[in-house]
Design an enzyme around this catalytic site. Structure first.
Site, PDB file in Angstrom:
ATOM      1  N   ARG A  72      -0.916   4.676   4.582  1.00  0.00           N
ATOM      2  CA  ARG A  72      -1.054   3.396   5.271  1.00  0.00           C
ATOM      3  C   ARG A  72      -1.852   2.407   4.424  1.00  0.00           C
ATOM      4  O   ARG A  72      -1.545   1.218   4.387  1.00  0.00           O
ATOM      5  CB  ARG A  72      -1.746   3.605   6.624  1.00  0.00           C
ATOM      6  CG  ARG A  72      -1.766   2.368   7.492  1.00  0.00           C
ATOM      7  CD  ARG A  72      -0.363   1.866   7.796  1.00  0.00           C
ATOM      8  NE  ARG A  72       0.361   2.826   8.611  1.00  0.00           N
ATOM      9  CZ  ARG A  72       1.677   2.813   8.823  1.00  0.00           C
ATOM     10  NH1 ARG A  72       2.412   1.872   8.259  1.00  0.00           N
ATOM     11  NH2 ARG A  72       2.263   3.716   9.572  1.00  0.00           N
TER      12      ARG A  72
ATOM     13  N   GLU B 104       0.431   1.337   1.697  1.00  0.00           N
ATOM     14  CA  GLU B 104       1.421   0.410   2.246  1.00  0.00           C
ATOM     15  C   GLU B 104       0.831  -0.990   2.413  1.00  0.00           C
ATOM     16  O   GLU B 104       1.494  -1.999   2.123  1.00  0.00           O
ATOM     17  CB  GLU B 104       1.920   0.924   3.596  1.00  0.00           C
ATOM     18  CG  GLU B 104       2.993   0.058   4.239  1.00  0.00           C
ATOM     19  CD  GLU B 104       3.391   0.570   5.608  1.00  0.00           C
ATOM     20  OE1 GLU B 104       4.595   0.667   5.870  1.00  0.00           O
ATOM     21  OE2 GLU B 104       2.488   0.889   6.419  1.00  0.00           O
TER      22      GLU B 104
ATOM     23  N   SER C  43      -9.657  -5.880 -12.826  1.00  0.00           N
ATOM     24  CA  SER C  43      -9.955  -4.607 -13.467  1.00  0.00           C
ATOM     25  C   SER C  43     -10.206  -3.529 -12.428  1.00  0.00           C
ATOM     26  O   SER C  43     -10.810  -3.783 -11.380  1.00  0.00           O
ATOM     27  CB  SER C  43     -11.191  -4.740 -14.365  1.00  0.00           C
ATOM     28  OG  SER C  43     -11.591  -3.472 -14.862  1.00  0.00           O
TER      29      SER C  43
END
Length: 220
Positions: free
Chosen positions: A148, A151, A174
Site C-alpha cells: 500500500r 502503491e 537523494s
C-alpha cells in the site's frame, strides 16, 4: 526516477532480514548469544523464501544475526522510537540497523551496546565491518502494508516529480543523503494516522560540459 528510488527505500525500510535468508532455512532452534537471553523468540523464527544469492554475502549469517538483534530488542522492552532517541538517529534508520540494511558506525555502536546489551560484541563488530546489500526481495511487495505504501508512491509519483521540478529544478531527491521518519498523528475524528517523512537532498542534473569532464574518453 523519484518513484523508483523512494519506493526502494521504503521497501528496504520495512523489509525484515528474513528476505536475505536462503530458500530453505532450518527451523528455529535455541540460540545462546548472551547469558540472559537463551533463545530467539518464536515471532522472529526464520521462514523459507525465494531470495537472491550473492557471492559476497552470507545470507544465512546475516539473517541469523538479525534474528538475534530483534530478540535483543524484544528482551529490552524498548520501542524503535525509544532506541532511536537514545542513539540519536531516526526511527527508520534504527530499524535499518537492526535489520542489517545499514552500516553501524563506531560512535553509534558504543551507544547501541549500552541500550541493547544483549547484542553480542561479535554481532556489533559484524554490523560495523560488513557492507550491507541494500536491496529487497520482491516477495515483500505482497505484504499489504508495504504494497500500500509502494502503491501510494507510484500513484502520486508523477505529481511528486512535478512539484520537485517546480520547486527545486531539474533533478531528483537523494535516497543516500536522506532521512526517513515514521510517526503518527491524530485526525479530526480522533483516528490515528500514519505520517511518513522523506527528507532527501536535492540533486540537480548537470549539463555535461566537456571542459568539466575530468575523464574524457580516448579517441584514435
Amino acid at each position: 526516477m523519484f518513484c523508483t528510488t523512494a519506493a526502494r527505500c521504503l521497501t528496504t525500510s520495512f523489509s525484515h532480514a528474513r528476505y536475505f535468508a536462503r530458500a530453505a532455512i532450518a527451523p528455529a532452534v535455541p540460540a545462546r548469544f548472551d547469558d540472559s537471553v537463551t533463545s530467539i523468540p518464536t515471532s522472529f523464527s526464520p521462514v523459507s523464501v525465494n531470495s537472491r544469492q550473492y557471492a559476497t554475502i552470507n545470507a544465512t549469517n546475516v539473517a541469523d544475526r538479525v534474528h538475534r538483534c530483534l530478540a535483543a530488542k524484544e528482551s529490552s522492552g524498548l520501542t524503535y522510537d525509544e532506541i532511536a532517541s537514545k542513539l540519536g538517529i531516526t526511527n527508520a534508520y534504527c530499524a535499518q540497523l537492526l535489520l542489517g540494511q545499514a552500516k553501524l558506525t563506531p560512535q553509534t555502536a558504543a551507544k547501541l551496546a549500552a541500550v541493547l546489551p544483549h547484542i553480542s560484541d561479535t554481532d556489533l563488530q559484524a554490523m560495523q565491518n560488513d557492507y550491507p546489500m541494500r536491496t529487497f526481495d520482491s516477495e515483500i511487495l505482497k505484504e499489504p502494508n508495504v504494497y500500500r505504501t509502494y502503491e501510494a508512491i507510484t500513484h502520486y509519483g508523477e505529481a511528486i516529480k512535478e512539484l520537485i521540478n517546480e520547486q527545486c529544478g531539474d533533478g531528483i531527491m537523494s535516497a543516500i543523503d536522506f532521512y526517513l521518519d515514521v510517526g503518527t498523528t491524530t485526525g479530526n475524528q480522533g483516528e490515528k494516522r500514519v505520517v511518513i517523512t522523506f527528507n532527501g537532498k536535492f540533486l540537480p542534473h548537470i549539463e555535461q560540459r566537456s571542459e568539466d569532464n575530468g575523464a574524457k574518453s580516448p579517441r584514435d
